[in-house]
Write a protein that holds these residues in place. Structure first.
Motif, mmCIF file in Angstrom:
data_model
loop_
_atom_site.group_PDB
_atom_site.id
_atom_site.type_symbol
_atom_site.label_atom_id
_atom_site.label_comp_id
_atom_site.label_asym_id
_atom_site.label_seq_id
_atom_site.Cartn_x
_atom_site.Cartn_y
_atom_site.Cartn_z
ATOM 1 N N LEU A 486 29.177 57.532 47.357
ATOM 2 C CA LEU A 486 30.475 57.131 45.701
ATOM 3 C C LEU A 486 29.591 56.221 45.079
ATOM 4 N N THR A 487 28.849 55.053 46.090
ATOM 5 C CA THR A 487 28.337 53.929 45.188
ATOM 6 C C THR A 487 27.547 54.359 44.324
ATOM 7 N N GLN A 488 26.595 55.606 44.176
ATOM 8 C CA GLN A 488 25.966 55.942 43.880
ATOM 9 C C GLN A 488 26.243 56.666 42.631
ATOM 10 N N TYR A 489 27.272 57.372 42.521
ATOM 11 C CA TYR A 489 27.484 58.543 41.809
ATOM 12 C C TYR A 489 28.434 57.240 40.884
ATOM 13 N N LEU A 490 28.902 56.521 41.043
ATOM 14 C CA LEU A 490 29.400 55.483 40.052
ATOM 15 C C LEU A 490 28.639 54.452 39.477
ATOM 16 N N ILE A 491 27.465 54.263 40.525
ATOM 17 C CA ILE A 491 26.052 53.520 39.405
ATOM 18 C C ILE A 491 25.168 54.502 38.452
ATOM 19 N N ALA A 492 25.469 55.614 38.238
ATOM 20 C CA ALA A 492 24.920 57.047 37.666
ATOM 21 C C ALA A 492 25.486 56.230 36.522
ATOM 22 N N ARG A 493 27.279 57.584 36.683
ATOM 23 C CA ARG A 493 27.895 56.866 36.102
ATOM 24 C C ARG A 493 27.886 55.639 34.836
ATOM 25 N N ALA A 494 28.302 55.130 35.818
ATOM 26 C CA ALA A 494 27.916 53.383 34.318
ATOM 27 C C ALA A 494 27.120 53.519 33.354
#
Length: 498
Positions: A486-494
């Protein structure tokens, strides 16, 4: 444990210990070659005595190498392959910390980012080392009256990299790794707590403390609030318990008030007996882990708040117990959800979807970019995928692909299952709009089909973590997954948004 990162070579390294790799057939890595040169061939001489041949995950601790400023050198076997898989690399890192913790070493310098890993960057290696190091010192003993003596001495880890141009991104990767590890530790702690302690009220208190620490906005809906809104599905699960249900909402605003948020919805059944459809007694204690979806939401919010990630994220946690009792929901009951759809409850042990559907409808008010729910939802997912990978289903293929990629990048993998209309017929009811189970076959898919009935107004994905949220047996305990995904997904999205 403190961490640092620097550009360095073995001949200048002082302190308690250096760690470097040896391939099978006694082939030295670049750092080991440098060390062997300054030590006058000492490392090669030791290897050719037969004490170590470089087999994967073996270790050999050397003392007082000639001309070396460091007191000890730990050699770790890398195996035959010149390029490691990510799984092999992570296994090597775990072997290193297992070996270090058996010594009196207080500080160590790792020369492990030079090891080639297939399709992985230096940043990935740094993040994985930090996460593994933090995982190696995690222990849950807060409920024991007598604590075991902690013999671990390791207090500082320095990661050496070869190229100065990677220093800034390396420092960023180190901080990301630490933030993810802290989020995982929070998720582990909440999952491992006894269910008489980790109640819905306790989860709400932890969320409030977290909101204060990280300056998040929090609101907690009580049962009377949910009743006014019409959350009949969530309240149906709660009505057999003496513990009041809560709907916990946390808002992280890393990119202003105008940008639409990503919404994470985490299943928070703090103990699941199955209700009137009572579970078998064996291993029922593990049903305290039925709130690991909620724990992963809190862990992920902790990680992104520590990173100050430029993104807006809302966490929604429907929290309740599922208990038998005189007031408990019965098989055959029909309830009305927040969406207005009526649900025939054929099995009270299919309760996760009943609390999630009202939370998913509630998510609409945030006008989300996407919604991701995380739930220990079905035993069928464990049968299908085991304890290796998380089940993924989505009404948006682009979102599904982004989550799959985040799982690959974080080594916290998911696997997509179909969400075809063909399966919806299994949820037909003669007495309500929808039944809460679809029979014995395709249980993970029909559970997601049920949830999809409440997600028409936004892009949505469902993560079934029933097989990955905790371990059973001798190593019983929460894993902290899928916080890394989840954190990696949000990092990529940011990053994409920037």
């Amino acid at each position: 444990m403190d961490f640092g990162i620097k550009v360095g070579t073995p001949e200048k390294q002082s302190g308690d210990c250096m760690v470097m790799g040896i391939f099978e057939s006694r082939k030295l890595t670049d750092s080991a070659e440098i060390l062997d040169t300054i030590a006058g061939g000492y490392v090669n001489d030791i290897l050719h005595t037969g004490d170590m041949d470089g087999k994967a995950n073996t270790t050999l601790l050397l003392h007082n190498l000639p001309n070396a400023q460091c007191k000890r050198v730990l050699l770790v076997g890398l195996g035959k392959e010149p390029v490691l898989s990510d799984k092999a690399y992570i296994s090597v890192i775990h072997s290193v910390f297992d070996a270090l913790h058996k010594t009196g070493i207080a500080d160590t310098a790792l020369f492990l980012t030079e090891i080639p890993v297939k399709e992985r960057t230096v940043e990935w290696k740094i993040s994985q080392i930090v996460i593994a190091a933090m995982g190696s010192i995690y222990q849950f003993d807060r409920l024991k009256s007598k604590l075991k003596e902690n013999k671990r001495c390791l207090r500082k880890v320095v990661l050496n990299i070869a190229d100065r141009k990677n220093l800034s991104v390396g420092k960023e990767a180190l901080q990301q790794g630490l933030a993810i590890a802290h989020g995982m530790n929070l998720a582990k702690d909440l999952g491992n707590l006894a269910p008489n302690i980790c109640t819905p009220t306790y989860l709400a208190k932890q969320a409030a403390d977290m909101a204060k620490t990280h300056k998040l906005k929090i609101s907690v809906l009580e049962e009377k609030d949910m009743e006014k809104l019409g959350m009949g599905s969530l309240l149906a699960v709660a009505q057999g318990s003496h513990q009041p249900a809560k709907l916990i909402v946390l808002e992280y605003r890393g990119k202003g008030k105008t940008e639409k948020p990503v919404v994470l919805v985490g299943k928070g059944v703090t103990f699941d007996t199955g209700g009137i459809s009572l579970k078998p007694a064996a291993d029922m204690d593990e049903m305290k882990y039925d709130m690991c979806g909620a724990a992963s939401v809190l862990g992920t919010l902790t990680a992104i708040a520590e990173m100050k990630l430029p993104i807006n994220v809302v966490g929604i946690i429907p929290a309740t117990e599922n208990m038998p009792g005189g007031n408990a929901t019965k098989p055959g009951d029909v309830v009305t959800s927040l969406s207005g759809q009526t649900i025939e409850i054929l099995n009270t042990d299919a309760e996760g979807r009943l609390i999630l559907c009202d939370a998913l409808t509630y998510a609409e008010r945030f006008k989300p970019q996407v919604v991701i729910d995380i739930a220990t939802l079905t035993g069928a997912c464990v049968v299908a995928l085991g304890n290796v990978t998380t089940g993924l289903l989505s009404n948006d293929d682009k979102l599904a692909q982004e989550l799959l990629l985040a799982g690959e990048q974080s080594s916290d993998r998911a696997w997509q299952l179909p969400l075809w209309d063909d399966y919806q017929d299994l949820l037909r009811s003669n007495f309500a709009d929808i039944a809460n189970i679809g029979g014995r076959t395709a249980g993970t898919i029909t559970a997601a089909c049920f949830l999809s009935r409440f997600t028409d107004k936004y892009h949505w994905a469902h993560l079934d973590i029933a097989g990955t949220a905790w371990k059973s047996g001798k190593e019983k305990g929460s894993t902290g997954r899928p916080v890394p995904l989840l954190t990696q997904y949000l990092i990529a999205r940011a990053r994409k948004s920037d």
